[in-house]
Design a protein around this motif. Structure first.
Motif, PDB file in Angstrom:
ATOM      1  N   GLY A  38       0.810  -1.222   0.000  1.00 16.35           N
ATOM      2  CA  GLY A  38       0.000   0.000   0.000  1.00 16.35           C
ATOM      3  C   GLY A  38       0.839   1.265   0.000  1.00 16.35           C
ATOM      4  N   LEU A  39       0.218   2.396   0.361  1.00 12.27           N
ATOM      5  CA  LEU A  39       0.900   3.689   0.336  1.00 12.27           C
ATOM      6  C   LEU A  39       1.755   3.864   1.585  1.00 12.27           C
ATOM      7  CD1 LEU A  39       0.922   6.181  -1.619  1.00 12.27           C
ATOM      8  CD2 LEU A  39      -0.648   7.269  -0.010  1.00 12.27           C
ATOM      9  N   LEU A  40       3.067   3.962   1.392  1.00 14.64           N
ATOM     10  CA  LEU A  40       3.984   4.029   2.529  1.00 14.64           C
ATOM     11  C   LEU A  40       4.586   5.419   2.703  1.00 14.64           C
ATOM     12  CD1 LEU A  40       5.890   0.667   1.831  1.00 14.64           C
ATOM     13  CD2 LEU A  40       4.071   1.047   3.511  1.00 14.64           C
ATOM     14  N   PRO A  41       4.671   5.898   3.955  1.00 23.38           N
ATOM     15  CA  PRO A  41       5.311   7.188   4.237  1.00 23.38           C
ATOM     16  C   PRO A  41       6.836   7.043   4.169  1.00 23.38           C
ATOM     17  CG  PRO A  41       4.653   6.175   6.302  1.00 23.38           C
ATOM     18  CD  PRO A  41       4.176   5.250   5.198  1.00 23.38           C
ATOM     19  N   PRO A  42       7.552   8.153   4.012  1.00 21.20           N
ATOM     20  CA  PRO A  42       9.016   8.097   3.896  1.00 21.20           C
ATOM     21  C   PRO A  42       9.690   7.339   5.039  1.00 21.20           C
ATOM     22  CG  PRO A  42       8.249  10.356   3.600  1.00 21.20           C
ATOM     23  CD  PRO A  42       7.051   9.536   3.918  1.00 21.20           C
ATOM     24  N   ALA A  43       9.155   7.441   6.249  1.00 17.67           N
ATOM     25  CA  ALA A  43       9.778   6.772   7.397  1.00 17.67           C
ATOM     26  C   ALA A  43       9.847   5.265   7.188  1.00 17.67           C
ATOM     27  CB  ALA A  43       9.005   7.088   8.679  1.00 17.67           C
ATOM     28  N   ALA A  44       8.952   4.710   6.351  1.00 20.51           N
ATOM     29  CA  ALA A  44       8.921   3.271   6.127  1.00 20.51           C
ATOM     30  C   ALA A  44       9.926   2.796   5.079  1.00 20.51           C
ATOM     31  CB  ALA A  44       7.508   2.840   5.726  1.00 20.51           C
ATOM     32  N   PHE A  45      10.512   3.718   4.321  1.00 18.32           N
ATOM     33  CA  PHE A  45      11.449   3.246   3.291  1.00 18.32           C
ATOM     34  C   PHE A  45      12.683   4.122   3.075  1.00 18.32           C
ATOM     35  CE2 PHE A  45       8.299   5.881   1.183  1.00 18.32           C
ATOM     36  CZ  PHE A  45       9.014   6.607   0.246  1.00 18.32           C
ATOM     37  N   ILE A  46      12.672   5.381   3.515  1.00 18.72           N
ATOM     38  CA  ILE A  46      13.852   6.237   3.309  1.00 18.72           C
ATOM     39  C   ILE A  46      15.085   5.710   4.063  1.00 18.72           C
ATOM     40  CG2 ILE A  46      14.837   8.559   3.692  1.00 18.72           C
ATOM     41  CD1 ILE A  46      13.175   8.593   1.200  1.00 18.72           C
ATOM     42  N   PRO A  47      14.940   5.229   5.319  1.00 13.80           N
ATOM     43  CA  PRO A  47      16.123   4.680   5.989  1.00 13.80           C
ATOM     44  C   PRO A  47      16.770   3.527   5.210  1.00 13.80           C
ATOM     45  CG  PRO A  47      14.398   5.094   7.591  1.00 13.80           C
ATOM     46  CD  PRO A  47      13.784   5.322   6.234  1.00 13.80           C
ATOM     47  N   LEU A  48      15.949   2.596   4.696  1.00 14.37           N
ATOM     48  CA  LEU A  48      16.483   1.492   3.895  1.00 14.37           C
ATOM     49  C   LEU A  48      17.074   2.027   2.584  1.00 14.37           C
ATOM     50  CD1 LEU A  48      16.861  -1.555   3.432  1.00 14.37           C
ATOM     51  CD2 LEU A  48      14.548  -1.629   2.481  1.00 14.37           C
ATOM     52  N   ALA A  49      16.411   3.012   2.005  1.00  8.89           N
ATOM     53  CA  ALA A  49      16.908   3.621   0.766  1.00  8.89           C
ATOM     54  C   ALA A  49      18.266   4.274   0.997  1.00  8.89           C
ATOM     55  CB  ALA A  49      15.904   4.639   0.246  1.00  8.89           C
ATOM     56  N   GLU A  50      18.447   4.846   2.189  1.00  4.74           N
ATOM     57  CA  GLU A  50      19.728   5.479   2.509  1.00  4.74           C
ATOM     58  C   GLU A  50      20.828   4.441   2.663  1.00  4.74           C
ATOM     59  OE1 GLU A  50      18.565   7.855   5.849  1.00  4.74           O
ATOM     60  OE2 GLU A  50      18.380   9.670   4.626  1.00  4.74           O
ATOM     61  N   GLU A  51      20.495   3.337   3.360  1.00  6.45           N
ATOM     62  CA  GLU A  51      21.488   2.268   3.569  1.00  6.45           C
ATOM     63  C   GLU A  51      21.938   1.646   2.264  1.00  6.45           C
ATOM     64  OE1 GLU A  51      20.327  -0.860   6.322  1.00  6.45           O
ATOM     65  OE2 GLU A  51      19.276   0.681   7.488  1.00  6.45           O
ATOM     66  N   THR A  52      21.046   1.527   1.311  1.00  7.54           N
ATOM     67  CA  THR A  52      21.334   0.811   0.072  1.00  7.54           C
ATOM     68  C   THR A  52      21.766   1.730  -1.062  1.00  7.54           C
ATOM     69  OG1 THR A  52      18.989   0.976  -0.452  1.00  7.54           O
ATOM     70  CG2 THR A  52      19.717  -1.071   0.559  1.00  7.54           C
ATOM     71  N   GLY A  53      21.724   3.040  -0.827  1.00  7.11           N
ATOM     72  CA  GLY A  53      22.098   3.978  -1.874  1.00  7.11           C
ATOM     73  C   GLY A  53      20.967   4.268  -2.849  1.00  7.11           C
ATOM     74  N   LEU A  54      19.839   3.554  -2.697  1.00  9.01           N
ATOM     75  CA  LEU A  54      18.697   3.764  -3.597  1.00  9.01           C
ATOM     76  C   LEU A  54      18.091   5.155  -3.434  1.00  9.01           C
ATOM     77  CD1 LEU A  54      16.942   0.290  -3.198  1.00  9.01           C
ATOM     78  CD2 LEU A  54      17.918   1.223  -5.311  1.00  9.01           C
ATOM     79  N   VAL A  55      18.431   5.807  -2.327  1.00 10.92           N
ATOM     80  CA  VAL A  55      17.849   7.125  -2.042  1.00 10.92           C
ATOM     81  C   VAL A  55      18.225   8.151  -3.116  1.00 10.92           C
ATOM     82  CG1 VAL A  55      19.681   8.082  -0.559  1.00 10.92           C
ATOM     83  CG2 VAL A  55      17.290   8.677  -0.121  1.00 10.92           C
ATOM     84  N   VAL A  56      19.378   7.956  -3.758  1.00 11.66           N
ATOM     85  CA  VAL A  56      19.784   8.898  -4.806  1.00 11.66           C
ATOM     86  C   VAL A  56      18.829   8.819  -5.998  1.00 11.66           C
ATOM     87  CG1 VAL A  56      21.631   9.534  -6.429  1.00 11.66           C
ATOM     88  CG2 VAL A  56      22.204   8.962  -4.065  1.00 11.66           C
TER      89      VAL A  56
END
Ligand code: C2E
Ligand code: CA
Ligand code: CA
Ligand code: CA
Length: 281
Positions: free
Chosen positions: A69-87
């Motif tokens: 479903g629709l996820l807020p940044p808190a649910a995926f930005i930390p993982l995105a930061e760890e994996t570099g996907l945030v860029v």
């Protein structure tokens, strides 16, 4: 007792295992989010407290996973930061934000906001490519550079002040504006305000909670707003949740604010639709 310990260890192992599996699954899904067109841009108004008109909007990303479903940044930005996907996520947001404001200004020049702000992650600020990414997003959309604000948190800025100031200088030369996000939450000296090119201070929400009841809190916010204005900066207060807070902010000379009371983040089409029928929020 020994057997019990063993059993507990097994349990520990199996939860660790489950978490690992979940993380791998989440990462695989997230890898798919940009190419799969699963990101959504929500916009939250920044309002002029004197005339209650929308002056700007902040772009806030959401991820619509087909299953989760629709996820807020808190649910995926930390993982995105760890994996570099945030860029990749930041880049998508940049392009989408510039395109959205450009279209809005074309269709409704009278009610469209003057600027859109985009959050820049630590990993992206470190990359020399950031300047190119911003230039590309502006060129692709035809949005004037002074309509784009880049938000960088105080903590990120302070983590490598030399890199930050170089990068922000480059970005400033493109003509975009720079905002310090979550101002007042990082452990930092104010010295960087002298050395770093900044246009906007965004006072963190934590300073607004308790504003109505605490004189001390009010004095602190007054001083920070005045500091910003004295330095010639635009000051935006975040997290305004009720009319009482608003009244205090107006009384202390704060001009720009953002918060659920003034407008929740929503899709651009729905915000633009409401703005077309009313200029006052
Ligand atoms: P932020 O940059 O400080 O964004 C403001 C957050 O406060 C948003 O949460 C917004 O929905 C929420 N908010 C606004 N008004 C109120 C209010 O009156 N009360 C309360 N309690 N909250 C309010 P959101 O959208 O969940 O975003 C959380 C954080 O995720 C952002 O904090 C930002 O650090 C990060 N983020 C959001 N979008 C992006 C993005 O595109 N890229 C990156 N790198 N980070 C992003
Ligand atoms: Ca997917
Ligand atoms: Ca922000
Ligand atoms: Ca903030």
């Amino acid at each position: 007792a020994k057997g019990q310990g063993k059993a507990r260890f097994k349990l520990f192992e199996s939860t660790m295992h489950e978490r690992l599996v979940e993380r791998i699954d989440r990462e695989a899904r997230l890898r798919d989010a940009v190419p799969g067109g699963e990101l959504r841009l929500h916009l939250q108004p920044v309002v002029d407290l004197v005339d209650r008109r929308m002056r700007g909007v902040e772009a806030l990303v959401r991820w619509e996973d087909p299953e989760l479903g629709l996820l807020p940044p808190a649910a995926f930005i930390p993982l995105a930061e760890e994996t570099g996907l945030v860029v990749d996520i930041d880049r998508w947001v940049l392009v989408e934000a510039c395109r959205t404001l450009r279209n809005w200004r074309d269709r409704a020049p009278d009610t469209a906001p003057s600027w859109i702000s985009v959050n820049i992650s630590a990993a992206h600020l470190e990359l020399p490519d950031l300047t190119d990414h911003v230039a590309q997003a502006l060129a692709a959309s035809g949005l004037p550079a002074d309509c784009l604000v880049l938000e960088v948190t105080e903590t990120v800025l302070m983590s490598d002040i030399a890199v930050s100031s170089t990068r922000l200088e480059q970005l400033r030369r493109l003509g975009v504006r720079i905002a310090i996000d979550d101002f007042g939450t990082g452990y930092s000296s104010l010295g960087y305000l002298r050395d770093i090119p900044v246009d906007v201070l965004k006072i963190d929400r934590s300073f607004i909670t308790g504003l109505v009841d605490s004189t001390r809190q009010r004095d602190l916010v007054t001083a920070v707003v005045q500091l910003g204005h004295t330095l010639g900066l635009r000051v935006v207060v975040e997290g305004v949740e009720d009319e009482a807070q608003l009244a205090v902010l107006v009384a202390i000379g704060c001009r720009l604010a953002q918060g659920y009371h003034l407008g929740r983040p929503e899709l651009a089409e729905s915000l633009a639709g409401r703005m077309a029928t009313a200029t006052v929020l």
